[in-house]
Scaffold this motif. Structure first.
Motif, mmCIF file in Angstrom:
data_model
loop_
_atom_site.group_PDB
_atom_site.id
_atom_site.type_symbol
_atom_site.label_atom_id
_atom_site.label_comp_id
_atom_site.label_asym_id
_atom_site.label_seq_id
_atom_site.Cartn_x
_atom_site.Cartn_y
_atom_site.Cartn_z
ATOM 1 N N ALA A 173 0.839 -1.119 -0.151
ATOM 2 C CA ALA A 173 0.009 0.135 -0.129
ATOM 3 C C ALA A 173 0.910 1.197 -0.018
ATOM 4 C CB ALA A 173 -0.908 -0.229 1.322
ATOM 5 N N THR A 174 0.371 2.234 -0.280
ATOM 6 C CA THR A 174 1.011 3.697 -0.347
ATOM 7 C C THR A 174 0.172 4.745 0.161
ATOM 8 O OG1 THR A 174 2.697 5.111 -1.309
ATOM 9 C CG2 THR A 174 0.813 3.890 -2.758
ATOM 10 N N LYS A 175 0.719 5.801 0.602
ATOM 11 C CA LYS A 175 -0.105 7.060 0.981
ATOM 12 C C LYS A 175 0.041 8.010 -0.162
ATOM 13 C CE LYS A 175 0.578 6.815 5.821
ATOM 14 N NZ LYS A 175 1.087 7.368 7.217
ATOM 15 N N ARG A 176 0.824 7.790 -1.147
ATOM 16 C CA ARG A 176 0.995 8.609 -2.275
ATOM 17 C C ARG A 176 -0.161 8.976 -2.985
ATOM 18 N NH1 ARG A 176 6.790 7.650 -5.319
ATOM 19 N NH2 ARG A 176 5.491 9.088 -6.795
ATOM 20 N N LEU A 177 -0.692 10.075 -3.234
ATOM 21 C CA LEU A 177 -1.925 10.572 -4.002
ATOM 22 C C LEU A 177 -1.559 10.370 -5.354
ATOM 23 C CD1 LEU A 177 -3.023 13.473 -1.840
ATOM 24 C CD2 LEU A 177 -3.972 11.182 -1.854
ATOM 25 N N ASP A 178 -0.442 10.551 -5.836
ATOM 26 C CA ASP A 178 -0.037 10.487 -7.531
ATOM 27 C C ASP A 178 -0.305 8.950 -7.948
ATOM 28 O OD1 ASP A 178 2.119 9.386 -6.192
ATOM 29 O OD2 ASP A 178 3.488 10.651 -7.455
ATOM 30 N N VAL A 179 -0.474 8.255 -7.096
ATOM 31 C CA VAL A 179 -0.577 6.800 -7.769
ATOM 32 C C VAL A 179 -1.846 6.789 -8.489
ATOM 33 C CG1 VAL A 179 -1.119 4.259 -6.908
ATOM 34 C CG2 VAL A 179 1.088 5.448 -6.353
ATOM 35 N N LYS A 180 -2.874 7.529 -7.898
ATOM 36 C CA LYS A 180 -4.230 7.289 -8.456
ATOM 37 C C LYS A 180 -4.096 7.812 -9.837
ATOM 38 C CE LYS A 180 -6.616 7.843 -4.033
ATOM 39 N NZ LYS A 180 -7.314 8.762 -3.147
ATOM 40 N N LEU A 181 -3.153 8.803 -10.384
ATOM 41 C CA LEU A 181 -2.930 8.999 -11.450
ATOM 42 C C LEU A 181 -2.631 8.286 -12.614
ATOM 43 C CD1 LEU A 181 -1.929 12.907 -10.616
ATOM 44 C CD2 LEU A 181 -4.332 12.135 -11.023
ATOM 45 N N LEU A 182 -1.777 7.211 -12.088
ATOM 46 C CA LEU A 182 -1.103 6.387 -12.870
ATOM 47 C C LEU A 182 -2.087 5.727 -14.270
ATOM 48 C CD1 LEU A 182 1.449 4.274 -10.805
ATOM 49 C CD2 LEU A 182 1.825 6.096 -12.767
ATOM 50 N N PRO A 183 -3.151 5.270 -13.965
ATOM 51 C CA PRO A 183 -3.986 4.932 -15.132
ATOM 52 C C PRO A 183 -3.906 5.718 -16.459
ATOM 53 C CG PRO A 183 -5.191 4.245 -13.269
ATOM 54 C CD PRO A 183 -3.996 5.360 -12.860
ATOM 55 N N VAL A 184 -3.650 7.047 -16.156
ATOM 56 C CA VAL A 184 -3.527 8.137 -17.157
ATOM 57 C C VAL A 184 -2.326 8.617 -17.677
ATOM 58 C CG1 VAL A 184 -4.414 10.433 -17.965
ATOM 59 C CG2 VAL A 184 -6.009 9.004 -16.736
ATOM 60 N N VAL A 185 -1.424 8.758 -16.407
ATOM 61 C CA VAL A 185 -0.116 9.080 -16.769
ATOM 62 C C VAL A 185 0.780 8.331 -17.585
ATOM 63 C CG1 VAL A 185 2.125 9.897 -15.542
ATOM 64 C CG2 VAL A 185 -0.318 10.890 -14.816
ATOM 65 N N LYS A 186 0.381 6.982 -17.358
ATOM 66 C CA LYS A 186 1.427 5.801 -17.769
ATOM 67 C C LYS A 186 1.359 6.038 -19.298
ATOM 68 C CE LYS A 186 -2.053 2.262 -17.683
ATOM 69 N NZ LYS A 186 -2.251 0.623 -17.353
ATOM 70 N N HIS A 187 0.284 6.468 -20.046
ATOM 71 C CA HIS A 187 0.085 6.436 -21.422
ATOM 72 C C HIS A 187 0.591 7.812 -21.780
ATOM 73 C CE1 HIS A 187 -2.540 2.978 -21.396
ATOM 74 N NE2 HIS A 187 -3.360 3.761 -20.516
ATOM 75 N N LEU A 188 1.197 8.701 -21.088
ATOM 76 C CA LEU A 188 1.699 10.056 -21.532
ATOM 77 C C LEU A 188 3.072 9.879 -21.269
ATOM 78 C CD1 LEU A 188 -1.189 12.249 -19.892
ATOM 79 C CD2 LEU A 188 -0.963 11.562 -22.300
ATOM 80 N N VAL A 189 3.462 9.557 -20.179
ATOM 81 C CA VAL A 189 5.014 9.412 -19.764
ATOM 82 C C VAL A 189 5.248 8.044 -19.386
ATOM 83 C CG1 VAL A 189 6.545 10.377 -18.260
ATOM 84 C CG2 VAL A 189 4.893 11.595 -18.794
ATOM 85 N N ARG A 190 6.322 7.324 -19.971
ATOM 86 C CA ARG A 190 6.848 6.021 -19.806
ATOM 87 C C ARG A 190 7.550 5.982 -18.441
ATOM 88 N NH1 ARG A 190 10.256 3.837 -24.317
ATOM 89 N NH2 ARG A 190 11.300 5.754 -24.335
ATOM 90 N N SER A 191 8.138 6.772 -17.960
ATOM 91 C CA SER A 191 8.791 6.578 -16.645
ATOM 92 C C SER A 191 8.880 7.722 -15.988
ATOM 93 C CB SER A 191 10.326 5.967 -17.227
ATOM 94 O OG SER A 191 11.101 6.946 -17.525
ATOM 95 N N PHE A 192 9.421 7.604 -14.688
ATOM 96 C CA PHE A 192 9.638 8.801 -13.546
ATOM 97 C C PHE A 192 11.066 8.453 -13.280
ATOM 98 C CE2 PHE A 192 5.196 9.925 -11.734
ATOM 99 C CZ PHE A 192 4.879 10.724 -13.197
ATOM 100 N N PRO A 193 11.687 9.371 -12.387
ATOM 101 C CA PRO A 193 13.111 8.983 -11.920
ATOM 102 C C PRO A 193 13.066 7.711 -10.931
ATOM 103 C CG PRO A 193 12.267 11.422 -11.616
ATOM 104 C CD PRO A 193 11.450 10.781 -12.120
ATOM 105 N N GLY A 194 14.156 7.188 -10.960
ATOM 106 C CA GLY A 194 14.119 5.910 -10.245
ATOM 107 C C GLY A 194 14.203 5.928 -8.924
ATOM 108 N N ILE A 195 14.119 4.753 -8.133
ATOM 109 C CA ILE A 195 13.856 4.666 -6.734
ATOM 110 C C ILE A 195 15.046 3.654 -6.312
ATOM 111 C CG2 ILE A 195 11.473 4.901 -6.407
ATOM 112 C CD1 ILE A 195 11.156 1.848 -6.353
ATOM 113 N N ALA A 196 16.085 3.283 -7.050
ATOM 114 C CA ALA A 196 17.098 2.347 -6.641
ATOM 115 C C ALA A 196 17.912 3.132 -5.670
ATOM 116 C CB ALA A 196 17.867 1.815 -7.952
#
Length: 266
Positions: free
Chosen positions: A139-162
């Motif tokens: 789970a996550t508290k991040r609100l931007d996760v709710k935008l992924l269904p749309v954003v994933k079609h516009l932007v392929r990636s975000f900065p990494g978490i490694a």
């Protein structure tokens, strides 16, 4: 600006960094029984983050299997073509191998790997003696996760978490970018897993870094309150997210080894 292409951590020269690990049991060291441990790495990582842990267990006589999840250890672009179903299929294959070759099995995972092995423990409750998770994510508290269904079609990636690691000079060798279609697939799998956590009846050893810049505080109460088996929580005071490579790694190795010995005794 063009998105960054993966080069530095996933070129052929670095292929050995991401190699899976498979070590057979040495029952002469474990009381005559073959005891197997499956270890799963996390999202955008690779076996590199788990191999030191795996080797420490193998040195004690345990069989160890550290698979490389599909789309990992190559490029983030390739990972964007894989999903939770692909990753779970690979850990399921590795689990079947460990189960077939050993008398008893424990599963363990870091971050998303923790979620994957909890999924295994829910689906195979009668076949798993114990579960070890390190900073698991369900789970996550991040609100931007709710935008992924749309954003994933516009932007392929975000900065990494490694490489969220406190120890200086240590790197995870994960991706420099976070593939969004793959990330959305992971997030979509979480609600079903959370609903099925009561099916996890095996004892759980839960390691949690006191400072974690990747996985927030939403997952721990869900897991510890919903699983049916007994839970032991151990704080990692001197590590960030990738604790298996961080300052508290030896604590994880030692306490997980004691846990494996305890839950597989008899």
């Amino acid at each position: 600006m063009a998105e960054q292409t993966e080069t530095s951590t996933s070129s052929p020269d670095h292929a050995d960094l991401h190699a899976p690990l498979s070590v057979a049991a040495r029952p002469e060291l474990t009381g005559g029984r073959r005891i197997g441990v499956l270890l799963s790495h996390g999202f955008t990582g690779s076996p590199y983050s788990m191999v030191p842990w795996g080797r420490s267990l193998a040195d004690l006589g345990y069989a160890v299997e550290v698979p490389r999840l599909p789309g990992h250890g190559t490029t983030w672009q390739e990972m964007n073509g894989t999903t939770w179903s692909d990753w779970y299929a690979e850990v399921s294959r590795a689990f079947a191998k460990v189960q077939a070759e050993n008398d008893v099995v424990v599963v363990a995972g870091l971050s998303m790997g923790g979620a994957l092995v909890l999924r295994l423990a829910a689906d195979h409750a009668d076949a798993i003696a114990g579960v070890v998770v390190v900073n698991p994510a369900v789970a996550t508290k991040r609100l931007d996760v709710k935008l992924l269904p749309v954003v994933k079609h516009l932007v392929r990636s975000f900065p990494g978490i490694a490489s969220d690691i406190k120890k200086e000079g240590v790197a995870e060798h994960g991706y420099l970018r976070t593939p969004l279609k793959a990330a959305h697939s992971m997030f979509r799998a979480w609600p079903e897993l959370v609903a099925d956590l009561p099916k996890v009846t095996a004892p759980v050893l839960y390691f949690r870094s006191t400072v974690d810049h990747v996985v927030d505080a939403a997952s721990q109460p869900l897991i510890t309150s919903r699983v049916s088996g007994p839970v032991t929580v151990r704080e990692l005071p001197n590590s960030y997210h990738v604790a298996t490579l961080d300052n508290d790694a030896q604590l994880i190795f030692d306490e997980s080894a004691a846990f494996v010995a305890r839950v597989t005794a008899g």
